[in-house]
Structures are given as structure tokens and as C-alpha cells.
Write a protein that holds these residues in place. Structure first.
Motif, short mmCIF file in Angstrom:
data_model
loop_
_atom_site.label_atom_id
_atom_site.label_comp_id
_atom_site.label_asym_id
_atom_site.label_seq_id
_atom_site.Cartn_x
_atom_site.Cartn_y
_atom_site.Cartn_z
N PRO A 37 -6.76 -2.78 -3.84
CA PRO A 37 -5.44 -3.29 -4.26
C PRO A 37 -5.56 -4.28 -5.40
CG PRO A 37 -6.14 -4.29 -2.19
CD PRO A 37 -7.12 -3.20 -2.48
N SER B 144 0.82 -1.22 0.00
CA SER B 144 0.00 0.00 0.00
C SER B 144 0.85 1.27 0.00
CB SER B 144 -0.94 0.00 1.20
OG SER B 144 -0.23 0.16 2.42
N GLU C 223 -5.18 0.41 1.55
CA GLU C 223 -5.56 0.62 0.16
C GLU C 223 -6.99 0.17 -0.08
OE1 GLU C 223 -3.66 -0.11 -4.32
OE2 GLU C 223 -2.70 -0.95 -2.54
#
Length: 425
Positions: A188, A159, A185
Motif C-alpha cells: 500500500p 485496499s 494489499e
């Protein structure tokens, strides 16, 4: 006007409001939940099947390992990665992201379920010992827990290479423990492969019904034929999973996809909690068979049917309204205008209670547990847990909607005063 979650330099503020108990929850939950999964599996096998056993019937270390378990787990995940990548079904766009773009998602989960079912039937024809999964439940749960930690760590580290607009609003606090737990995130990906979307509906959800079927086969090996109670549990939960995958596109507008980061909370929930706790009723019935009367069966089927009808109709109405509010099926429904330009439904299913889909979910959850009888509380763990989960989720949703819609949300709440159950809550 700058949002409260943004610092003057444009970076995420470390004062972002934290959920699930903040740092304390981020430390305790990743310890407590895996132990809970192991305890529930052990308790479902014990003669007492009690949630109040002391000392807790936790397994020894040698019970948590079988060399076949990681092979089955990794093979199962690899199979669904391949099925995810199959060029079948349509491709759909998610909601607009902060940078104005829309991600694309393959809508082929139902194909994955059907292919998984066909492979399962092939194994059955080849007389594979599917019931052996019952003996592997502890090692499989332990391996799934390990995989959840490994994937969560990978997501947390990766992230830091994600652009700022790709981070979840509540997952970038600067506290490593909390951010690892909640997820930094939002979406992702490895190339076009969306990790959160894949985990949300594929290996864990389909794995749940496969475990259920393995429990049914174990009952066949023990008693010669599956019980009516086991057939009901398998059928109800297969319907639920098949419905989720048939309507896979609807998940693109849910809180998990739109709002929550992808960290340990969702990873563990998808890969471990769902397949190994949602299958608890089937696992319980292997060791604690139940006899059902024709009237009881009819009542349980009716309850599940009512719950499913409410769940499906309300979800379909919501998703149609979000996708196309001018569609004939929702165009005549009464709405309230908001300052964001969006409108809130105050009629139809969403004029009955604020979350009619949760009401349907809870009725189905009760129907899944009733075939297990009333001798023990353990089979009702799912109903209890799910009630707490949905009340908590409703509170989170309430907070987000109040912040987003302001006075319009207050007006909506006056028009629709009940949250989940009419005239009760």
C-alpha cells in the motif's frame, strides 16, 4: 495453469489457506498482544519481575494516558516521514511484482538513524529530561497500539480500491476479520510513499534504540552513571539496528515485503511490539541493576560477536546471490537448479543449515539478555519469543519453498538436513 488461489472468474478465492489460527487467531491476537505488551512493561517495573504473577500486574486506565504521549508519538512519526522523503541516498528497485513492474524505494534509513541520533544528542546538551520516557512507557505503548488499529483500519478500507494484482496472495479471503489482521494489499502506498516499507525499518526500529537510550539516561538519573550491563544492552541493540539500516536494501527481498500483506499483524509488530518489547532488557535494568564480572562481560561480547558475524555474513551471501548470482563472491558456490529457473544455494553458509541467519539472530538475542543476570525469566522473554517466532517463520518459509520449488526443494532438504541449529534442529 490456474493457481489454487484463483477462482474461475479471476477473482481471489475465499478458500485461500489461512495462517496464524485463521479467524480465531485474527480475533484473539489483536486482543492478546497489546495486553502482553502492557503486562511486560508493568512486570519489568515490579520488584518480583515475574512472568507468573497473579493477578496480572496490568495498569489502570489512568496509567495509560498522559497528554504528552500522543504528542511525542505523532511527532516522532512525523519526523521520520520527513526523513523518509529527504532526497538523500540512492533509490533501489524491489523484486518484480505480479504485473511485471518493480516498485522503487528510497534507501536512506541509515541517514534517518544518524539524524535521529544527532537530535538526541542535541536534546541531551539542552538537558532535556530524556529519562522521563521511562515514566511514559505505558501511555506511549497505549498510544502506539491505538495508532496501529487506526492505520490497520485505513489500510483495510483503502485496499478495496487497489487493483487485483496489488493484493497479497493470502490476504484476500473474503473474511473481514482475517483480512484486516493479515493485510489485503501487498504494497500500500500514498503516491510514492510506501507505508509498509516505511513502518518496517523507520519509526519502530529506530524508536527501539531511542527508548533504550532513555532507559540508560533514567539509570544515570537514579544512580549517577550507567551500568556496564546497560551499556552492553544499548550497544548490542544499536549495532543490530544500525546494521539493518546500513543494509536496508536487503529488506526488499524478505518475506515481509515480498509475500505478506500489510495489515494489523505487521503494523502492530512494527509500531508497538518492536519498540516496547525489544527494549525490555533495558527497561528491566532500570529497576533491577546487575553487576557483571570481567570474564562474564568478555563471554557476552564474544557471544554477540559470533552471532553478529554469522547473521551478517549469511545474509550478505543470500542477498548477493539473489541480486547477482554471477558475482565473484557467490559464483563458485554449489547450487541446485529448480523448475522456476532459479537456483538454490547448497554450499557456503546456506549449506550449513537452511537458515544460518536465524542461528546468528538467536545467538545475539541470548547475548542481549545475559547482562540481565539469572534472577528472573522476564529479560529472557525476547529469546523465548524470538525462538518461537523463527521456528514458525521457518515453517512458513518451508511451506512456500516446497510449493514453489517442488522436487528441487526435496533435494535441497536432503543436502541440508538441519533447519536452524546444526545437528540439533
Amino acid at each position: 495453469m490456474r493457481s489454487k488461489s484463483q477462482a474461475p472468474n479471476g477473482k481471489a478465492s475465499h478458500n485461500t489457506e489461512r495462517e496464524f489460527g485463521g479467524t480465531l487467531g485474527a480475533v484473539c491476537i489483536p486482543i492478546f498482544l497489546p495486553l502482553t505488551v502492557l503486562f511486560l512493561i508493568c512486570a519489568s517495573r515490579s520488584p518480583d519481575a515475574s512472568l507468573l504473577q497473579w493477578p496480572l500486574p496490568l495498569p489502570s486506565l489512568d496509567q495509560l494516558w498522559d497528554p504528552l504521549a500522543p504528542v511525542l508519538l505523532l511527532g516522532w512519526i512525523a519526523l521520520h516521514v520527513l526523513l523518509y522523503l529527504l532526497p538523500v541516498g540512492k533509490v533501489s528497485e524491489g523484486l518484480v511484482l505480479k504485473d511485471g513492474t518493480c516498485l522503487k524505494y528510497p534507501i536512506n534509513g541509515f541517514h534517518s538513524l544518524c539524524i535521529s541520533g544527532a537530535l538526541l544528542m542535541l536534546l541531551l546538551m539542552l538537558e532535556a529530561p530524556l529519562g522521563h520516557v521511562f515514566e511514559l512507557m505505558l501511555p506511549l505503548a497505549a498510544c502506539a497500539t491505538g495508532a496501529s488499529f487506526v492505520l490497520s483500519l485505513y489500510l483495510y478500507v483503502c485496499s478495496f480500491w487497489a487493483p487485483p494484482h496489488a493484493l497479497a496472495l493470502g490476504g484476500n479471503t473474503g473474511n473481514p476479520l482475517y483480512d484486516f489482521f493479515i493485510g489485503r494489499e501487498l504494497n500500500p502506498r500514498i503516491g510514492h510513499f510506501d507505508l509498509k516499507y516505511f513502518c518496517e525499518l523507520r519509526p519502530g526500529l529506530i524508536g527501539w534504540v531511542v527508548i533504550n537510550f532513555a532507559m540508560l539516561m533514567q539509570e544515570v538519573e537514579l544512580r549517577g552513571s550507567p551500568s556496564l550491563a546497560m551499556i552492553l544492552v544499548n550497544s548490542f541493540q544499536l549495532l543490530y539496528v544500525a546494521d539493518a539500516l546500513w543494509n536496508e536494501e536487503a529488506v526488499l527481498t524478505t518475506m515481509d515485503i515480498v509475500h505478506d500483506g500489510f495489515g494489523f499483524m505487521l503494523v502492530f509488530g512494527d509500531l508497538t511490539w518492536v519498540p516496547f518489547t525489544y527494549s525490555l532488557q533495558a527497561a528491566y535494568l532500570v529497576e533491577h541493576p546487575q553487576a557483571l564480572s570481567p570474564l562474564g562481560v568478555a563471554a557476552i561480547i564474544t557471544l554477540n560477536g559470533i552471532g553478529y558475524y554469522i547473521f551478517r555474513k549469511s545474509n550478505s551471501q543470500k542477498n548477493q546471490f539473489r541480486r547477482n548470482p554471477t558475482h565473484p563472491s557467490v559464483a563458485r558456490l554449489e547450487t541446485i537448479a529448480t523448475a522456476t529457473g532459479k537456483r538454490l544455494l547448497v554450499s557456503g553458509w546456506w549449506g550449513l543449515v537452511r537458515h544460518p541467519n536465524y542461528l546468528g539472530d538467536l545467538l545475539m538475542a541470548l547475548a542481549w539478555s545475559l547482562p540481565c543476570g539469572f534472577s528472573h525469566l522476564l529479560p529472557y522473554f525476547y529469546v523465548i519469543y524470538f525462538t518461537v517466532l523463527l521456528i514458525h517463520r521457518e515453517a512458513r518459509d518451508e511451506k512456500h519453498c516446497r510449493a514453489k520449488y517442488g522436487l528441487a526443494w526435496d533435494t535441497y532438504c536432503r543436502r541440508v538436513p538441519y533447519r536452524i541449529v546444526p545437528y540439533i534442529y
